[in-house]
Design a protein around this motif. Structure first.
Motif, PDB file in Angstrom:
ATOM      1  N   ASP A 282     -18.381 -23.758  33.857  1.00 38.11           N
ATOM      2  CA  ASP A 282     -17.989 -22.483  34.444  1.00 38.11           C
ATOM      3  C   ASP A 282     -19.035 -21.402  34.188  1.00 38.11           C
ATOM      4  O   ASP A 282     -19.219 -20.494  34.998  1.00 38.11           O
ATOM      5  CB  ASP A 282     -16.649 -22.013  33.882  1.00 38.11           C
ATOM      6  CG  ASP A 282     -15.492 -22.883  34.353  1.00 38.11           C
ATOM      7  OD1 ASP A 282     -15.544 -23.348  35.501  1.00 38.11           O
ATOM      8  OD2 ASP A 282     -14.553 -23.090  33.575  1.00 38.11           O
TER       9      ASP A 282
ATOM     10  N   HIS B 169      -9.791 -27.827  41.452  1.00 35.77           N
ATOM     11  CA  HIS B 169     -10.907 -27.441  42.316  1.00 35.77           C
ATOM     12  C   HIS B 169     -10.799 -28.128  43.670  1.00 35.77           C
ATOM     13  O   HIS B 169     -10.953 -27.498  44.734  1.00 35.77           O
ATOM     14  CB  HIS B 169     -12.226 -27.780  41.630  1.00 35.77           C
ATOM     15  CG  HIS B 169     -13.435 -27.299  42.363  1.00 35.77           C
ATOM     16  ND1 HIS B 169     -14.075 -28.056  43.324  1.00 35.77           N
ATOM     17  CD2 HIS B 169     -14.126 -26.137  42.284  1.00 35.77           C
ATOM     18  CE1 HIS B 169     -15.097 -27.383  43.800  1.00 35.77           C
ATOM     19  NE2 HIS B 169     -15.162 -26.213  43.189  1.00 35.77           N
TER      20      HIS B 169
ATOM     21  N   THR C  48     -10.582 -22.922  39.876  1.00 35.32           N
ATOM     22  CA  THR C  48     -11.351 -23.908  39.114  1.00 35.32           C
ATOM     23  C   THR C  48     -10.603 -24.452  37.906  1.00 35.32           C
ATOM     24  O   THR C  48     -11.100 -25.352  37.240  1.00 35.32           O
ATOM     25  CB  THR C  48     -12.684 -23.297  38.643  1.00 35.32           C
ATOM     26  OG1 THR C  48     -12.415 -22.129  37.837  1.00 35.32           O
ATOM     27  CG2 THR C  48     -13.557 -22.896  39.833  1.00 35.32           C
TER      28      THR C  48
END
Length: 389
Positions: free
Chosen positions: A30, A220, A228
């Motif tokens: 991320d 996702h 996410t």
């Protein structure tokens, strides 16, 4: 740094508290977690205070490149090594700027980098693990003007270890409690546990299997990239658990391997999730609920099978500590052992791994080993990391 950079570096041993930045980009890719930590002492006398924690998120294009590193050719690995060096440098500069606006100096940086590939010993014909972390530390040092300790895993691997997990020493330094056995469970992309007692020689630590990695991949894919991760475990809470799938997944061969062992995206990333997404097309909520239960039960089974001493409590860190559905499933699977977030003992559970690499850099500054041979399988204690001044 001064004209004699090594002398200047060694002089930091006398500075108290030292302010050290820890940097890591985890398996979920991320972004870069950045912790500014005040550290006093070293080894068993280590004391830390988290001053600042931020995550510098990757944009969607860069995140896609990071997630594709496992299959990347050499030219892309080369480009990303330096691109990520710049990204890590910018994350560090942000922390330095925030510190200076508060009147604080920063002395040292510890950077784990971004894992591109990690091959456990069992994967290699010669029985030696292999690993590759990206994020050129010379770029970080050049942009920040600070000494950088980076690339912690290879020395342990050179000594016959797995190069992972590397957090166990930090768990022992920060979370041991006299007369009690604690399990420090990190639920990042991969679940790993450190079992700490009074003596560092008795520390057990190993990867248990997947944690957020498959859950994030399902969310996702399900949302077309709009989300996410499963915030608070809300999506999993709405699905129905397929107990047959959970039982099937609990037969994954990694779970049966004895420690020391480590794993990553190569085992529990797309190769693991893609066939499940195809099977559960239109039932992604049920898949997510089932995977969440599987993660909890595989963690509990691993702790029960491989931890040699009764555990008084389990302290959970990483993004999984904020997933209420996962935490409830862990509590049920591990009952009657109490399961608590690391926040209950005073540390942000999201910050733990970045804090760990600040502490490991501090250990390297003092010439102290950063690995636990009983956890990694190395031939002995080793000073970890490569120094750029």
């Amino acid at each position: 740094m001064a004209a004699d950079p090594l002398a200047a570096l060694l002089s930091l041993r006398t500075v108290s508290p030292r302010r050290v930045i820890g940097l890591i980009s985890g398996t979920s890719a991320d972004g870069i977690d950045t912790a500014l930590v005040e550290i006093q002492g070293a080894g068993a006398t280590t004391r830390v205070r988290l001053v600042d924690f931020q995550t510098r998120l990757f944009d969607s294009a860069l995140r896609a490149r990071v997630l594709a590193l496992g299959e990347a050719a050499a030219p892309e690995l080369l480009r990303m090594h330096y691109r990520l060096g710049e990204e890590f440098a910018q994350a560090a500069l942000g922390a330095i700027d925030r510190a200076r606006r508060s009147g604080l100096d920063v002395h040292l940086i510890g950077s784990h980098g971004q894992t591109a590939r990690h091959h456990p010993r069992a994967w290699e014909s010669d029985g030696r693990a292999a690993t590759l972390q990206l994020g050129e530390p010379a770029v970080i040092a050049e942009r920040t003007g600070l000494p950088v300790v980076a690339d912690f895993r290879p020395r342990d691997i050179a000594a016959g270890g797995e190069g992972a997990p590397l957090v166990p020493l930090v768990d022992w330094l920060l979370f041991r409690r006299a007369g009690a056995t604690r399990a420090c469970l990190n639920m990042g992309g991969i679940a790993n546990v450190t079992v700490v007692t009074d003596r560092v020689e008795n520390v057990q630590a190993f990867d248990l299997g997947p944690a957020n990695m498959p859950l994030d991949l399902v969310v996702h894919a399900w949302t077309g990239g709009a989300e996410t991760f499963d915030r608070d475990g809300a999506r999993a809470a709405e699905g129905r658990v397929d107990s047959g799938l959970v039982a099937e997944l609990l037969r994954h061969p990694f779970l049966a391997l004895p420690p020391p062992k480590s794993t990553g995206r190569e085992a529990f990333g797309d190769v693991f999730v893609a066939p499940l997404l195809a099977r559960y097309a239109g039932r992604e909520g049920d898949l997510l609920a089932s995977l969440t239960r599987f993660v909890a039960e595989s963690v509990a089974a691993g702790i029960r099978q491989w931890v040699s001493e009764p555990v008084a409590e389990v302290l959970v860190s990483g993004g999984g500590a904020r997933n209420r559905t996962l935490m409830a499933a862990l509590a049920a699977a591990l009952a009657p052992v109490p399961v608590r977030s690391l926040a209950e003992v005073g540390l942000d559970p999201d910050a733990k791994e970045a804090v760990a690499f600040a502490v490991l850099a501090n250990e390297t500054l003092f010439g102290r080993p950063g690995n636990v041979p009983g956890a990694t399988g190395a031939a002995g204690p080793r000073v970890l990391g490569k120094l750029v001044v």
